[in-house]
Every structure is written in C-alpha cells, then in structure tokens.
Design a protein around this motif. Structure first.
Motif, PDB file in Angstrom:
ATOM      1  N   SER A   9      46.727  27.893  46.095  1.00 51.67           N
ATOM      2  CA  SER A   9      47.106  28.954  47.039  1.00 51.67           C
ATOM      3  C   SER A   9      48.634  29.063  46.972  1.00 51.67           C
ATOM      4  N   GLU A  34      45.974  35.084  45.801  1.00 47.84           N
ATOM      5  CA  GLU A  34      47.000  36.074  46.145  1.00 47.84           C
ATOM      6  C   GLU A  34      46.627  36.710  47.469  1.00 47.84           C
ATOM      7  N   ARG A  35      47.620  36.850  48.340  1.00 48.42           N
ATOM      8  CA  ARG A  35      47.389  37.478  49.638  1.00 48.42           C
ATOM      9  C   ARG A  35      46.700  38.828  49.500  1.00 48.42           C
ATOM     10  N   ALA A  38      48.714  42.112  49.436  1.00 50.37           N
ATOM     11  CA  ALA A  38      50.077  41.818  48.965  1.00 50.37           C
ATOM     12  C   ALA A  38      50.408  42.784  47.832  1.00 50.37           C
ATOM     13  N   GLU A  60      43.643  34.736  51.590  1.00 47.51           N
ATOM     14  CA  GLU A  60      44.471  34.986  52.767  1.00 47.51           C
ATOM     15  C   GLU A  60      44.291  33.841  53.761  1.00 47.51           C
ATOM     16  N   ALA A  83      50.407  27.701  49.825  1.00 50.07           N
ATOM     17  CA  ALA A  83      50.755  28.928  50.558  1.00 50.07           C
ATOM     18  C   ALA A  83      51.245  28.577  51.954  1.00 50.07           C
ATOM     19  N   VAL A 101      49.566  30.727  60.353  1.00 55.04           N
ATOM     20  CA  VAL A 101      49.564  30.681  58.884  1.00 55.04           C
ATOM     21  C   VAL A 101      49.610  29.243  58.364  1.00 55.04           C
TER      22      VAL A 101
END
Ligand code: NDP
Ligand code: GDR
Length: 342
Positions: A9, A34-35, A38, A60, A83, A101
């Motif tokens: 991540s 990947e988000r 994004a 995410e 991430a 987050v």
C-alpha cells in the motif's frame, strides 16, 4: 519455485517505489495499491523504470470493504502497509483525518488478514515520531513512547494494535520504527527535499530565497533505498518482531542547509539570530535563506536519534549511505531534473 506475491500500500510514495523495485529484483510478483480517485501518480515508479512491472489495483485506507476485498482475493505472502497521511505538520491541521487514515485503517487491515488470509505476513510503517519528546536522546525498541503530534499518536495506535494481533491472535506482524529517511523521490513538503529543491533553483537564478521554520531541530536522516531493505528483512525472520531503523547520527536543519550549499558551491554566511537569522550568499551579498515563525510547529521533537543495534544483530542490517552521500545523491538528481527541462 512459485513466485512470492507481495502487496504494497502506498506504492506511489517514496518508500513504496523503492520497496517495489527491491521486491521485483528479488523475483516477487508485486501488486501495488493506489488510492481510489487518485490522479494517476506514478512518477516515482517511472523514475525507477518499474511502472510496467508493478500491477496497480485500487486501494483506499478509508474503505473497509475495499481493504477486505484486496486481502480476500490477493492471497499475498507479504503485505507492506506503507500508505499514510505522512506529513507531521498536516496532522496538526487535520487530526481526525490523520487518525482515520493512519490508525483505524490498520485495524481494518489486521482484521481482514485475520479473517481471510491468516498466513499473510504483515509489515507496518511505524515511525520514530512515536517516541516524541523524552529525556533520553537515544531511542531503541524498549524506549517509552510520548508522542507530541496527532500523526505520532495515530502511528502509535496502529503500532500497539499490531502488538495485540501478534500476541493474542498469533499473527505474523512486524512494526518497523523508522527514523527519517529521504531520497530524490521524497515529497516536496519535507525539509530535505525542500532545501535542495529551493537552493538548486536559487543557484540557477529561478528563485530568490528559501524560507524555513525551526532550523535548530535535529533529525537522524538516512536513505530510503537502504531503509526498505530492512522492511523486507523483517518479514524474512522466523519470529515476527519490531525494529528501530536509523543512522544513529543527528544533524540540525541548519547543518543540512550548509551541506547542500557547500555541495552546490554556494558560499554562505549566517547573520542574526532567532526569527531574524538569515543566510547570505557571500558572492551576491543577497539573503537566500530566511526563517519564518509560520513554519514552526506547535509541538516539536528537538533532538532524537535511534539505535539500530537490534536490527544490526538480528537482521544484519545497517545503513550504507551517510548524510554527505545522501546530500550528493539528492542534489545530483535535482540538478539533472533541471538539465532535462532545458
Ligand atoms: P509518502 O508520503 O511518500 O507516501 C505515502 C503513500 O500513502 C502515497 O502513496 C499516498 O498515495 C498513500 N496514501 C495516502 N493516503 C492514502 C489513503 N487514504 N489510501 C490509500 N493510500 C494513501 O510516504 P513515505 O514513502 O515517505 O513513507 C512511507 C510510510 O512510512 C508512511 O506510512 C510514513 O508515515 C512512514 N514513515 C516514513 C518515514 C520517512 O522518513 N519517510 C519515517 C517513518 C515512517 P498518493 O500518492 O495518492 O498520495
Ligand atoms: P518529519 O520530517 O516531520 O521529521 O517527518 P520533515 O522533513 O517534515 O521535518 C523535519 C524537521 O525539519 C523542521 N523544519 C521544517 N520542516 C518542513 N517540512 N518544512 C520546513 O520549512 C521546515 N523548517 C524546519 C521540522 O520542524 C522538523 O523538525 C518525517 C516524515 O517522513 C514522517 O512521515 C516520519 O514518520 C518521520 O519523518 C520520522
């Protein structure tokens, strides 16, 4: 032999890119998260020429269903959670977002691994920021935590939850407590990259001055490329554990400025003190570095360095790149970027 499969991540970030390259070199199948929504943001993977070799899927941290799906369907041998909302300063402005987050997402990942993929080994990107401000300047795995930013608290929550999943559910989870590490792939907000990017522009007459916050805070800086090796090594051990990863040496921000200026052959002299401290280019007599109160943090870690003895003994890991080489690598990459723009 079947290829090992790893999920990263934050693959579009600094460490994500270096780790992806390392795992590809080791023969892994690498999937990167990947988000969702994004903007396609693969410049770092492109820079390392691996954008075609990493399979990118939506990931995410704020979406529990997405996390479950990724882990359920992936059958990963290793899951590296890099991430994060990684900018300490931003966490003072957005503490709730940072907590969601960086903290709650990690419990969702751990739960998903426990429920759907219990053999997956898990790496969590913890941070030296968790130690905060304590008396002892040297920090190791047994040092107490006293975080001083929402970012640090969010990382500490994840770190302690991981410990619970390891001890209570017997899961293979490692927490890498990493001190600052930078590279040419570092985000522009972080101080090393900002200093190099601005001083190169000043040298090329594309900018007048660099504005910094507190130039007397000290940091233990290393090279991201070295540090991702420690992440991988942690997941190759028989027993899951936590490790401090650091260079063991600190410098203050002002020294970093001086090192960069020296590399770029800018002859600096410092004048004044406090908020009126400034650096002047001896040749042009112009002020090129200023200090601004607006860039000071509400809470700060003044001075800290890490001991990586445990990583050295067990993982046989030690940093290969000292600060002067790091400055050289980062300055050369920045100069090269401007050359290409010509
Ligand atoms: P970066 O800021 O370069 O990368 C962060 C990554 O996280 C990016 O890929 C970003 O994606 C992704 N991300 C952010 N928010 C979300 C989200 N909501 N869902 C999914 N992905 C998201 O960080 P670094 O590579 O420097 O650091 C890697 C990790 O290590 C971070 O967790 C950081 O906190 C930690 N750490 C870093 C240290 C350092 O000195 N570099 C030291 C200690 C710990 P996008 O590209 O879309 O923004
Ligand atoms: P840090 O890195 O907060 O240590 O977090 P950063 O480079 O942002 O700051 C380092 C130190 O420099 C001081 N500083 C400034 N910082 C920035 N960004 N901009 C400035 O203008 C400036 N002037 C002075 C800061 O006050 C600070 O003391 C990094 C991130 O990678 C985290 O994700 C990670 O967990 C920690 O390192 C370990």
């Amino acid at each position: 032999m079947k290829k090992k499969k790893a999920f990263i991540s934050g693959v579009s970030g600094q460490d994500g890119a270096y780790l992806a390259r390392l795992l590809l070199e080791k023969g892994y199948e690498v999937v990167g998260g990947e988000r969702i929504n994004a903007e396609r943001n693969y410049w770092r993977l492109k820079e390392l020429q691996i954008d075609k070799d990493v399979r990118i899927i939506p990931f995410e941290l704020l979406d529990e269903n997405n996390i479950n799906e990724v882990i359920k369907s992936g059958n990963y041998n290793e899951f590296y959670n890099l991430a994060a909302q990684s900018f300490v300063n931003k966490s003072f402005l957005s503490p709730v977002y940072t907590t969601r987050v960086n903290a709650l997402s990690v419990v969702n990942i751990l739960e998903a691994i426990r429920n759907f993929s219990s053999k997956t080994k898990f790496y969590q990107a913890s941070s030296s920021e968790m130690f905060g401000n304590i008396k002892s300047k040297m920090r190791h795995e047994k040092t107490n935590f006293r975080p001083v930013s929402p970012y640090a608290v969010s990382k500490l929550y994840a770190h302690w939850m991981l410990d619970i999943y390891r001890n209570v559910y017997g899961m293979y989870c490692c927490s890498g407590i990493l001190f600052n590490h930078d590279s040419p792939l570092r985000g522009e907000d972080f101080v090393t990259k900002k200093i190099i990017s601005d001083l190169v522009k000043i040298k090329l007459k594309k900018k007048k001055y660099l504005i910094l916050g507190n130039i007397y805070v000290r940091r233990d800086w290393g090279y991201s490329k070295d540090y991702v090796e420690a992440m991988w090594k942690m997941l190759q051990q028989k027993k899951a554990d936590d490790y401090v990863i650091s260079s063991g040496i600190t410098h203050n921000v002002k020294t970093f400025v001086n090192k960069v200026a020296r590399y770029l052959k800018i002859d600096l002299t410092w004048k004044g003190n406090g908020l009126s401290e400034r650096a002047i280019d001896k040749k042009t007599k112009k002020i090129i570095v200023k200090v601004s109160k607006t860039l000071f943090r509400p809470n700060e870690i003044d001075h800290a360095y890490g001991s990586s003895s445990k990583a050295n003994n067990i993982l046989k890991w030690k940093p290969k790149t000292n600060i002067d080489t790091l400055v050289k690598i980062m300055c050369e990459a920045e100069l090269e970027k401007h050359n290409k723009l010509k």
